[in-house]
Scaffold this active site. Structure first.
Site, mmCIF file in Angstrom:
data_model
loop_
_atom_site.group_PDB
_atom_site.id
_atom_site.type_symbol
_atom_site.label_atom_id
_atom_site.label_comp_id
_atom_site.label_asym_id
_atom_site.label_seq_id
_atom_site.Cartn_x
_atom_site.Cartn_y
_atom_site.Cartn_z
ATOM 1 N N LYS B 75 0.853 -1.186 0.000
ATOM 2 C CA LYS B 75 0.000 0.000 0.000
ATOM 3 C C LYS B 75 0.888 1.234 0.000
ATOM 4 C CE LYS B 75 -4.000 1.843 2.616
ATOM 5 N NZ LYS B 75 -4.850 1.637 3.803
ATOM 6 N N SER B 150 -9.812 1.567 2.711
ATOM 7 C CA SER B 150 -8.952 2.403 1.889
ATOM 8 C C SER B 150 -7.878 1.617 1.131
ATOM 9 C CB SER B 150 -8.253 3.458 2.750
ATOM 10 O OG SER B 150 -7.336 2.835 3.654
ATOM 11 N N SER B 174 -9.951 -0.887 6.820
ATOM 12 C CA SER B 174 -9.353 -0.653 5.501
ATOM 13 C C SER B 174 -8.611 -1.832 4.896
ATOM 14 C CB SER B 174 -8.407 0.552 5.563
ATOM 15 O OG SER B 174 -9.141 1.750 5.599
#
Lengths: 102, 510
Positions: B75, B150, B174
Site C-alpha cells: 500500500k 482504503s 481498511s
C-alpha cells in the site's frame, strides 16, 4: 449540539484557521454541511450514561517502554534534505517566521 | 493463479526462477492494470533486480527465505526507501522516503519481491478508493464498482492476480472491507502485533498493518513474516510470534463461536441453538446491513456447527455506537498526525509571505476534500468547549466496547459477523459522508478494542458479487481466528473468478 445545527459556518472558519487550511467562503459552507452531518449523528452519544465508564485512549496499554541507551544509525541527512521543498546549509529553509522586520 | 506457497516452494527448490515468476505477474499488470488501476507505481526495474538476486542466491545454494521470489504489492502509505510513497495525495506526490518500513524490510528479508505501490483513499481516509488524488481503483469482479477501501489497490491487486500477496493498513476496516468486496482474504492483526514503523500515520491508536492473499494459508504465511516486536515502534507488543500456519489444520471441534446479534439481523442461529451466552441481553439490531450478507454469515455459522463447533448468538451492545465513537476519535488523531504536512520538510510547498501563509496555502492545495473535512472535524472535536462532549465521550464508548467484547469472549473463543454491510457498490453511490462511513460499521469495533479480525470470502450476494465473513478474536488470538477462517474456507461455496482472469493470460500458450 442539541440545537439542530451542530456546527456553524463561523465555527468552521475558526476551525479551518486552527488547522491552517485556507478556505473560500463557498468551501466554508460546503464543510459546514459535511461536518454538520457527522456531528448531528454524534448527537446519539448524548443519550448514553457514561458517567461510570472511564475513557480508553489506547487499546493495548504498554508502559515503561525503553530501549538500551546505545547510538543507532540515523537516517541520512542529505537524503532527507533532498526531499525537502527547500534546504540550504544542511537545514530546511522556510519563509520568514516573524516577518522581515524581525 | 499461483499461490505464494507454491511460488516460494518452487523457487527454493530451483524448480522455477524468481525472474520468470515476476515476468508472469508484470505481464498481467501490463495487460489489465489500465482497467483496474490497482497501482500508483509499478517498480518493474527494481523488482527485476531483486528477483535476479533471489535467483543468484538459489544458484549459490543459499535459501532466500519463506517468501522466495513471491511478488508483493505494498500500500502506498508504507515507506519504501527511494521509491515514491504518495499516500495517494498531492501533498506527498513524488516524495521518496529515506528509509523502509519495518514490514517492507521483513518481507524483502524473507525473499519477497516488491512489485509496486498500490492505490488508496488519500491518507487511508475512505472506504472505496474514490478519494485517491490519482483516480479510483476498480473492482476486478466488476469494473463499474469500487474495490472498497482504503486499501482498495492492494485488495484489487491480489484479486486481479497482479501479486499473490499485498500489505495494507486497517484503521477502521481498511484491510477487511476491501478484502470482502474483492473476494479475497484480509487480516487486521492485534494492535501491536505488527510494527507500524514506516507506516504513514493516520490515527495512531487504531492503525495496524496486515496482509491480503487469495487464501487463508498465504495470508497466515505473510502474517508470520511481518509479526513480531520492533524496538522502533513503542506500541509493538513484546510477545512471541506463534506458528500461525500450524493453526490452519486444527479442527474447530469444541471451539465456541458467537454470532454477533447486533450485526446479523434477526432469525437464524438464535437462542434455539442453545449455545453459551445466548442469555445475554440482546442489543439493538443495526439497520442497513443487507440480508444477502447476513444470510451468508448464518450459513457460515451453520458450516462451523456442522464441523463440530459450538455456535450461539452473542450480544455486543456497544457495537451500535462504534461508528460514532470512531468518527470522532480517528479524525481527532488525524488532525494531530497530519499537522506535519506544513510545506517545510517534505512533499508539497506553496509559497507564502510568511510561514503561516505557506502552511495554509500548502494544506489547501495538498489535501483533498475528505482529508480536509476530517482534519477540521478532529480539530473541532478536540477544541475547547467541545472536547468532553465529543472526544471524551467517544473514548468512554471505546471502553464500553472493550468491556462488551471482554464479556463476549468469556463465553466464546471467536465471534462472527459480516465484514461489510453490503457487497461492492457502484462509483458515486455512497457520496454522502455518513453513508460512506457506514461501510465500516462491522469492522470498526475491532479497531476500537484493538483485537484481531479478518475477512474470509464466503459465497456470493447480490448480483453475484463476493461476500466476506468476518472472524473476530480476542487480543493475540490470531490462532483460533485462523483455525476458524481455514474451516470457513474449506466450507465456502466456490467464488467465480474475476472476469479479468478469463482474458488470455500473456504467459500461457506463448
Amino acid at each position: 449540539m442539541g440545537d439542530g445545527t451542530a456546527i456553524s459556518s463561523e465555527q468552521v472558519a475558526h476551525v479551518a484557521r486552527l488547522a491552517r487550511i485556507e478556505l473560500t467562503p463557498d468551501e466554508i459552507e460546503h464543510y459546514t454541511g459535511h461536518l454538520g452531518r457527522v456531528l448531528e449523528h454524534a448527537g446519539e452519544l448524548e443519550d448514553l450514561d457514561l458517567a461510570d465508564v472511564p475513557p480508553l485512549a489506547h487499546p493495548y496499554p504498554l508502559s515503561n517502554v525503553f530501549r538500551d541507551d546505545v547510538a543507532g544509525s540515523p537516517v541520512d541527512r542529505d537524503e532527507v534534505l533532498s526531499q525537502a521543498p527547500a534546504a540550504s546549509g544542511g537545514q530546511f529553509e522556510v519563509p520568514p517566521v516573524l516577518g522581515e522586520e524581525a | 493463479m499461483t499461490s505464494a506457497h507454491a511460488i516460494a516452494s518452487d523457487v527454493r527448490a530451483g524448480a522455477r526462477r524468481a525472474s520468470d515468476v515476476l515476468e508472469d505477474f508484470l505481464g498481467r499488470i501490463e495487460m489489465h492494470d489500465g482497467d483496474v488501476h490497482a497501482f500508483n507505481t509499478v517498480t518493474a526495474d527494481q523488482a527485476r533486480a531483486a528477483a535476479a538476486a533471489i535467483d543468484a542466491a538459489v544458484d549459490e545454494g543459499r535459501d532466500p527465505g519463506p517468501l522466495a521470489g513471491v511478488p508483493v504489492a505494498f500500500k502506498d502509505n508504507l515507506c519504501t526507501r527511494g521509491v515514491a510513497t504518495t499516500c495517494s495525495s498531492r501533498m506527498l506526490e513524488g516524495w521518496q522516503p529515506p528509509y523502509d518500513a519495518t514490514v517492507v524490510q521483513a518481507m524483502t528479508a524473507a525473499g519477497a519481491v516488491m512489485i509496486g505501490k498500490t492505490n488508496l483513499d488519500e491518507f487511508a481516509m475512505g472506504s472505496s478508493t474514490e478519494h485517491s488524488a490519482f483516480g479510483p481503483t476498480r473492482n476486478p469482479h466488476d469494473l463499474a464498482r469500487v474495490p472498497g477501501g482504503s486499501s482498495g489497490g492492494s485488495a484489487a491487486a491480489v484479486a486481479a492476480g497482479f501479486a499473490p500477496l499485498a500489505l495494507g493498513s486497517d484503521t477502521g476496516g481498511s484491510i477487511r472491507q476491501p478484502a470482502s468486496l474483492c473476494g479475497i482474504v484480509g487480516i487486521k492483526p492485534t494492535y501491536g502485533r505488527v510494527s507500524r514503523y514506516g507506516l504513514v500515520a493516520f490515527a495512531s491508536s487504531f492503525d495496524q498493518i496486515g496482509p491480503f492473499a487469495a487464501d487463508v494459508a498465504d495470508a497466515a504465511l505473510a502474517l508470520g513474516v511481518i509479526s513480531g516486536h520492533d524496538p522502533a515502534d513503542s506500541t509493538s507488543i513484546p510477545a512471541a510470534v506463534p506458528d500461525f500456519e500450524a493453526a490452519l489444520g486444527r479442527g474447530v471441534e469444541g471451539l465456541r463461536v458467537g454470532v454477533i446479534s447486533e450485526l446479523t439481523g434477526s432469525g437464524r442461529n438464535g437462542a434455539a441453538t442453545g449455545g453459551p451466552g445466548t442469555a445475554g441481553a440482546a442489543g439493538e439490531v443495526l439497520d442497513g446491513i443487507d440480508a444477502d450478507v447476513t444470510e451468508r454469515v448464518h450459513e457460515a455459522a451453520d458450516a462451523l456447527a456442522d464441523a463440530g463447533a459450538t455456535v450461539g448468538r452473542v450480544s455486543v451492545p456497544a457495537v451500535t455506537y462504534g461508528l460514532t465513537a470512531y468518527y470522532l476519535i480517528a479524525p481527532a488523531e488525524a488532525s494531530s498526525n497530519l499537522a506535519r504536512y506544513d510545506g517545510t520538510r517534505y512533499g508539497l510547498r506553496v509559497d507564502g509571505a510568511d510561514v503561516e501563509e505557506m502552511n495554509r496555502l500548502t494544506r489547501r492545495a495538498g489535501f483533498g476534500d475528505e482529508v480536509k473535512a476530517r482534519i477540521m472535524l478532529g480539530t473541532f472535536a478536540l477544541s475547547a468547549g467541545y472536547y468532553d462532549a465529543y472526544y471524551g465521550k467517544a473514548q468512554r464508548v471505546r471502553m464500553l466496547t472493550r468491556r462488551d467484547f471482554d464479556a463476549a469472549y468469556a463465553d466464546f473463543d471467536v465471534l462472527l459477523s459480516p465484514t461489510s454491510p453490503c457487497v461492492a457498490f457502484r462509483f458515486g453511490e455512497r457520496a454522502d459522508p455518513m453513508t460512506m462511513y457506514r461501510c465500516d460499521t462491522c469492522t470498526i469495533p475491532s479497531n476500537l478494542s484493538g483485537d484481531p479480525a479478518m475477512s474470509v470470502p464466503f459465497g456470493i450476494g447480490a448480483e453475484g458479487l463476493p461476500v466476506g465473513v468476518q472472524v473476530l478474536a480476542p487480543a493475540l488470538g490470531e490462532e483460533p481466528m485462523l483455525t476458524v477462517a481455514a474451516a470457513l474456507e474449506r466450507a465456502a461455496p466456490p467464488l467465480p473468478a474475476p472476469p479479468l482472469s478469463t482474458v488470455a493470460d500473456p504467459t500461457e500458450g506463448a
